[in-house]
Design a protein around this motif. Sequence first.
Motif, mmCIF file in Angstrom:
data_model
loop_
_atom_site.group_PDB
_atom_site.id
_atom_site.type_symbol
_atom_site.label_atom_id
_atom_site.label_comp_id
_atom_site.label_asym_id
_atom_site.label_seq_id
_atom_site.Cartn_x
_atom_site.Cartn_y
_atom_site.Cartn_z
ATOM 1 N N ASP A 83 0.843 -1.194 0.000
ATOM 2 C CA ASP A 83 0.000 0.000 0.000
ATOM 3 C C ASP A 83 0.882 1.250 0.000
ATOM 4 O OD1 ASP A 83 -1.831 2.054 0.433
ATOM 5 O OD2 ASP A 83 -3.054 0.848 1.792
ATOM 6 N N TYR A 84 0.774 2.047 -1.072
ATOM 7 C CA TYR A 84 1.564 3.261 -1.221
ATOM 8 C C TYR A 84 0.731 4.516 -0.995
ATOM 9 C CZ TYR A 84 5.343 0.482 -3.327
ATOM 10 O OH TYR A 84 6.346 -0.411 -3.553
ATOM 11 N N SER A 85 -0.347 4.400 -0.227
ATOM 12 C CA SER A 85 -1.227 5.548 -0.026
ATOM 13 C C SER A 85 -0.494 6.736 0.581
ATOM 14 C CB SER A 85 -2.404 5.162 0.874
ATOM 15 O OG SER A 85 -3.193 4.154 0.271
ATOM 16 N N SER A 301 -4.621 4.721 -2.094
ATOM 17 C CA SER A 301 -5.848 5.515 -1.959
ATOM 18 C C SER A 301 -5.457 6.968 -1.774
ATOM 19 C CB SER A 301 -6.670 5.045 -0.755
ATOM 20 O OG SER A 301 -7.158 3.736 -0.955
ATOM 21 N N GLY A 302 -6.152 7.842 -2.480
ATOM 22 C CA GLY A 302 -5.910 9.270 -2.354
ATOM 23 C C GLY A 302 -7.022 9.960 -1.596
ATOM 24 N N LYS A 303 -7.306 11.189 -1.986
ATOM 25 C CA LYS A 303 -8.306 11.995 -1.281
ATOM 26 C C LYS A 303 -9.723 11.486 -1.548
ATOM 27 C CE LYS A 303 -5.595 16.288 -1.592
ATOM 28 N NZ LYS A 303 -4.553 15.820 -2.531
ATOM 29 N N THR A 304 -10.574 11.686 -0.559
ATOM 30 C CA THR A 304 -12.007 11.440 -0.704
ATOM 31 C C THR A 304 -12.736 12.702 -0.253
ATOM 32 O OG1 THR A 304 -11.749 9.081 -0.260
ATOM 33 C CG2 THR A 304 -13.960 10.001 -0.026
ATOM 34 N N ASN A 323 -22.910 14.141 -3.717
ATOM 35 C CA ASN A 323 -22.087 13.174 -4.445
ATOM 36 C C ASN A 323 -20.677 13.171 -3.866
ATOM 37 O OD1 ASN A 323 -21.163 15.596 -5.540
ATOM 38 N ND2 ASN A 323 -20.913 14.756 -7.590
ATOM 39 N N PHE A 324 -19.836 12.224 -4.344
ATOM 40 C CA PHE A 324 -18.512 12.038 -3.772
ATOM 41 C C PHE A 324 -17.466 11.947 -4.879
ATOM 42 C CE2 PHE A 324 -21.221 10.659 -0.342
ATOM 43 C CZ PHE A 324 -20.529 11.010 0.817
ATOM 44 N N ARG A 325 -16.236 12.281 -4.500
ATOM 45 C CA ARG A 325 -15.065 12.082 -5.363
ATOM 46 C C ARG A 325 -14.032 11.287 -4.554
ATOM 47 N NH1 ARG A 325 -11.700 17.024 -8.001
ATOM 48 N NH2 ARG A 325 -13.580 17.143 -9.281
ATOM 49 N N HIS A 326 -13.435 10.281 -5.218
ATOM 50 C CA HIS A 326 -12.468 9.414 -4.526
ATOM 51 C C HIS A 326 -11.353 9.040 -5.489
ATOM 52 C CE1 HIS A 326 -10.862 6.264 -1.963
ATOM 53 N NE2 HIS A 326 -11.072 5.343 -2.896
ATOM 54 N N TYR A 327 -10.112 9.017 -4.983
ATOM 55 C CA TYR A 327 -8.951 8.656 -5.801
ATOM 56 C C TYR A 327 -8.393 7.311 -5.328
ATOM 57 C CZ TYR A 327 -8.858 13.412 -7.681
ATOM 58 O OH TYR A 327 -9.177 14.582 -8.311
ATOM 59 N N PHE A 328 -8.103 6.442 -6.302
ATOM 60 C CA PHE A 328 -7.624 5.091 -5.962
ATOM 61 C C PHE A 328 -6.968 4.481 -7.191
ATOM 62 C CE2 PHE A 328 -8.386 0.461 -5.662
ATOM 63 C CZ PHE A 328 -7.772 0.200 -4.440
#
Length: 432
Positions: A83-85, A301-304, A323-328
């Motif tokens: 995991d490189y979060s 995993s990035g920002k949510t 709504n949502f935004r998520h980085y992965f």
Amino acid sequence: MKTGFKLFSRLLINAMMGLFLAVAVGVPASAGAAVVVGASIVSGNFLPNGSACAGVYTEIWTGELIKKLRAGITATWLDGIPDYSDKAENDIIHLIDVGGDPDVLINNTTYPIPIQDLEDGDVAISLDKYQTKATRVTDDELYACSYEKMASHKERHGESILVNKFKKAIHALAPQKNSDLTPVVLTTGANDNGRRRITTKDIVALKDKFDKMEVPTEGRRLVLCSDHVNDLLLCDQKFEKQYYNYTTGKIANLYGFEVYEYVSCPSFTTNGVKKKFGETALEGTNQASVAFYVKRMFKASGKTKMYYSEAEKNPQTQESLINFRHYFIVLPKKMEAIGAIVSSAYVPEISVTPKTIAYPVNGGTKQFAVSASSDYAYTEPEGFKVVKQDKVLLVTALDNSAGEAAKEGVITLTLAEDVTKTATITLTQPKA
């Protein structure tokens, strides 16, 4: 003001009821009041309809979603992947492309030893951005069902992101096509509505490919698609026992692979080429099982972030939007140590070798090798005797020493599952 008065009134009434009950049963009055007020808060019934929706705690809900998205729900095959979060700055990962290993000198007698440069490079990878479409919750809905409506929307946004990011992850871990470092094995089993089933021999074939790549045995992982799980349940009793005993996504170890099951594996054409992510699976494509070496993969995993607009700011529609935004992202560090088992197309076929034979005048028996995808029927020409022995036909020509003419005959083999598929053997025998 009105909502605040209602809250205060209900809390006061609950506290008074608790006080009277406490006195009646002989316990401290303060304890009775605290218990009743606490119970009413937990049950949520002390709240006026819609009061909990007056302000949505965006930061809290975003935090809950981050926890849910990081924990996951069904993709246990991602467990153990590095995991490189913590390295995802501005939702970009920087990996070092290691140029290679130094050459090794054996029994060297030449000095000074040569110098070799190992050139490494920086690889910047942007995390995938997952965004849900905004959904609306009207004040009319909130008035009737309190805050559960908004919570339900939040849960569904989170689950939609989860499903899609896991699908994208397993797709990214599958090779594009067969190569020395990304082997794709085609199945060789029996027919199942136009595709060949997987067999344990196919898994052994993939193991052999990983062995030749010198992939370490510990950390090899195989994620079976639903079709292949069902195939193995039908033909492998040992696998069936392992399958029905598992309690997580992991099934068991099989031929050196940690085996998992996942319902949304990527689609491949029947000749072993991966379809683009999100592309509609057409006829001639099947889901494939995916294999990879855990330590050569990575995830991050990035920002949510939650986006929310209140109904109070929409006087015409009186609806809240969320709504949502998520980085992965999940990827191989290099395009190596990954593989797939793809269901190949089943094509009815029959052939025979040799196709012609000439017998001596005194006759004799000849052997013909038959390759057929299923059972077949055959004809027996006059003057010849045919015996079927599995994949072999034994054809005997009778003695023609006393015959007045040369003999000819044709054996026609017809495939049982498709009578349009035939093969022929031409037989000849001279006269004395």
